[in-house]
Design a protein around this motif. Sequence first.
Motif, mmCIF file in Angstrom:
data_model
loop_
_atom_site.group_PDB
_atom_site.id
_atom_site.type_symbol
_atom_site.label_atom_id
_atom_site.label_comp_id
_atom_site.label_asym_id
_atom_site.label_seq_id
_atom_site.Cartn_x
_atom_site.Cartn_y
_atom_site.Cartn_z
ATOM 1 N N THR A 101 0.843 -1.203 0.000
ATOM 2 C CA THR A 101 0.000 0.000 0.000
ATOM 3 C C THR A 101 0.878 1.253 0.000
ATOM 4 O O THR A 101 0.626 2.202 -0.758
ATOM 5 N N ALA A 102 1.910 1.250 0.843
ATOM 6 C CA ALA A 102 2.795 2.406 0.951
ATOM 7 C C ALA A 102 3.601 2.617 -0.334
ATOM 8 O O ALA A 102 3.880 3.751 -0.722
ATOM 9 N N MET A 103 3.953 1.511 -1.009
ATOM 10 C CA MET A 103 4.658 1.609 -2.292
ATOM 11 C C MET A 103 3.798 2.338 -3.309
ATOM 12 O O MET A 103 4.256 3.193 -4.056
ATOM 13 N N LEU A 104 2.538 1.982 -3.334
ATOM 14 C CA LEU A 104 1.606 2.494 -4.345
ATOM 15 C C LEU A 104 1.102 3.905 -4.041
ATOM 16 O O LEU A 104 0.849 4.683 -4.966
ATOM 17 N N ALA A 105 0.935 4.217 -2.756
ATOM 18 C CA ALA A 105 0.189 5.417 -2.359
ATOM 19 C C ALA A 105 0.607 6.712 -3.075
ATOM 20 O O ALA A 105 -0.257 7.422 -3.590
ATOM 21 N N PRO A 106 1.903 7.033 -3.163
ATOM 22 C CA PRO A 106 2.254 8.295 -3.820
ATOM 23 C C PRO A 106 2.127 8.231 -5.344
ATOM 24 O O PRO A 106 2.223 9.255 -6.005
ATOM 25 N N LEU A 107 1.904 7.037 -5.887
ATOM 26 C CA LEU A 107 1.915 6.867 -7.344
ATOM 27 C C LEU A 107 0.512 6.896 -7.953
ATOM 28 O O LEU A 107 0.364 6.918 -9.171
ATOM 29 N N SER A 130 1.218 7.473 10.196
ATOM 30 C CA SER A 130 2.475 7.995 10.760
ATOM 31 C C SER A 130 3.500 8.257 9.654
ATOM 32 O O SER A 130 4.475 8.970 9.858
ATOM 33 N N LEU A 131 3.276 7.665 8.491
ATOM 34 C CA LEU A 131 4.169 7.916 7.352
ATOM 35 C C LEU A 131 3.569 8.979 6.418
ATOM 36 O O LEU A 131 3.998 9.126 5.269
ATOM 37 N N ASP A 132 2.543 9.686 6.918
ATOM 38 C CA ASP A 132 1.895 10.765 6.154
ATOM 39 C C ASP A 132 1.228 10.276 4.878
ATOM 40 O O ASP A 132 1.262 10.948 3.850
ATOM 41 N N ILE A 133 0.643 9.099 4.941
ATOM 42 C CA ILE A 133 -0.102 8.570 3.790
ATOM 43 C C ILE A 133 -1.592 8.727 4.096
ATOM 44 O O ILE A 133 -2.095 8.163 5.065
ATOM 45 N N TYR A 134 -2.266 9.525 3.286
ATOM 46 C CA TYR A 134 -3.667 9.862 3.589
ATOM 47 C C TYR A 134 -4.651 9.469 2.480
ATOM 48 O O TYR A 134 -5.845 9.650 2.637
ATOM 49 N N ASN A 135 -4.148 8.978 1.355
ATOM 50 C CA ASN A 135 -5.065 8.686 0.240
ATOM 51 C C ASN A 135 -5.484 7.209 0.204
ATOM 52 O O ASN A 135 -5.700 6.638 -0.858
ATOM 53 N N VAL A 136 -5.573 6.610 1.384
ATOM 54 C CA VAL A 136 -5.947 5.197 1.467
ATOM 55 C C VAL A 136 -7.200 5.055 2.322
ATOM 56 O O VAL A 136 -7.286 5.627 3.408
ATOM 57 N N GLN A 137 -8.154 4.313 1.825
ATOM 58 C CA GLN A 137 -9.342 3.996 2.609
ATOM 59 C C GLN A 137 -9.323 2.510 2.967
ATOM 60 O O GLN A 137 -9.089 1.681 2.093
ATOM 61 N N PHE A 138 -9.564 2.185 4.247
ATOM 62 C CA PHE A 138 -9.388 0.824 4.751
ATOM 63 C C PHE A 138 -10.729 0.166 5.018
ATOM 64 O O PHE A 138 -11.665 0.811 5.476
#
Length: 218
Positions: A101-107, A130-138
């Motif tokens: 998820t973190a790999m993909l998030a900024p892309l 905590s890694l400032d990733i906000y464009n993910v819905q769980f």
Amino acid sequence: MIDARLGIGMTSARTRNRLVQRLIEQGIRSEVVLNQIRTVPRHLFVDEALASRAYEDTALPIGLGQTISQPFIVARMTEALLDGFTGESILEIGTGCGYQTAMLAPLVKKIYTVERVPELLKKTRVRLRSLDIYNVQFRPGDGWEGWPKYAPYDGIIVTAAPASIPQKLLDQLAPGGRLIIPVGPKGRQDLTMVTKLADHFEQVSLGAVSFVPLVQGK
Ligand code: SAH
């Protein structure tokens, strides 16, 4: 001040560059993907006791009987998913610790991710924030159902292996969209790329892989 996230020793830039070099040798070509391998702090996705092994190209246990995927496979799947990608939304099945998820998030613009183990999802949500990733819905739930509410998705990535491709995931794919999924029984899984064309699905094999099973039902 030293930023703990930058890390030292086994999590250093040198260690990460060695991993990137290895992935290049294995055929990963996408600069954005290689850059993400270099950038995402994989040592923060595994138990502290395993942090020194975080930049080895290997899957590692993350508790609750689950694993963090091997960097090469994460890179390969991300590269395949995003090659020529012009869409916005991605559905991910099998959030786990959230490394993929973190790999993909900024892309991409938006990721919708589904995980069947709620305790895992709770921790992962905190970790990604905590890694400032906000464009993910769980969503805690069964990935065999996909996530109909936000369908169709421009891309779908599945990080656990079903015996056959769930029809509901095909249904939730947008026209022109791409599904990356390991398919098959334990020990004989094939990483598969499915593209939804106007009147049929095109299927391509990307090689043998080894994932935990996509558990059926609750
Ligand atoms: N994406 C992770 C790896 C996940 S391992 C990474 O980047 O490292 C596979 C995950 O799929 C596990 O967390 C497991 O609990 C989850 N899983 C298995 N069956 C599932 C199902 N039916 N629906 C949703 N998640 C499932």
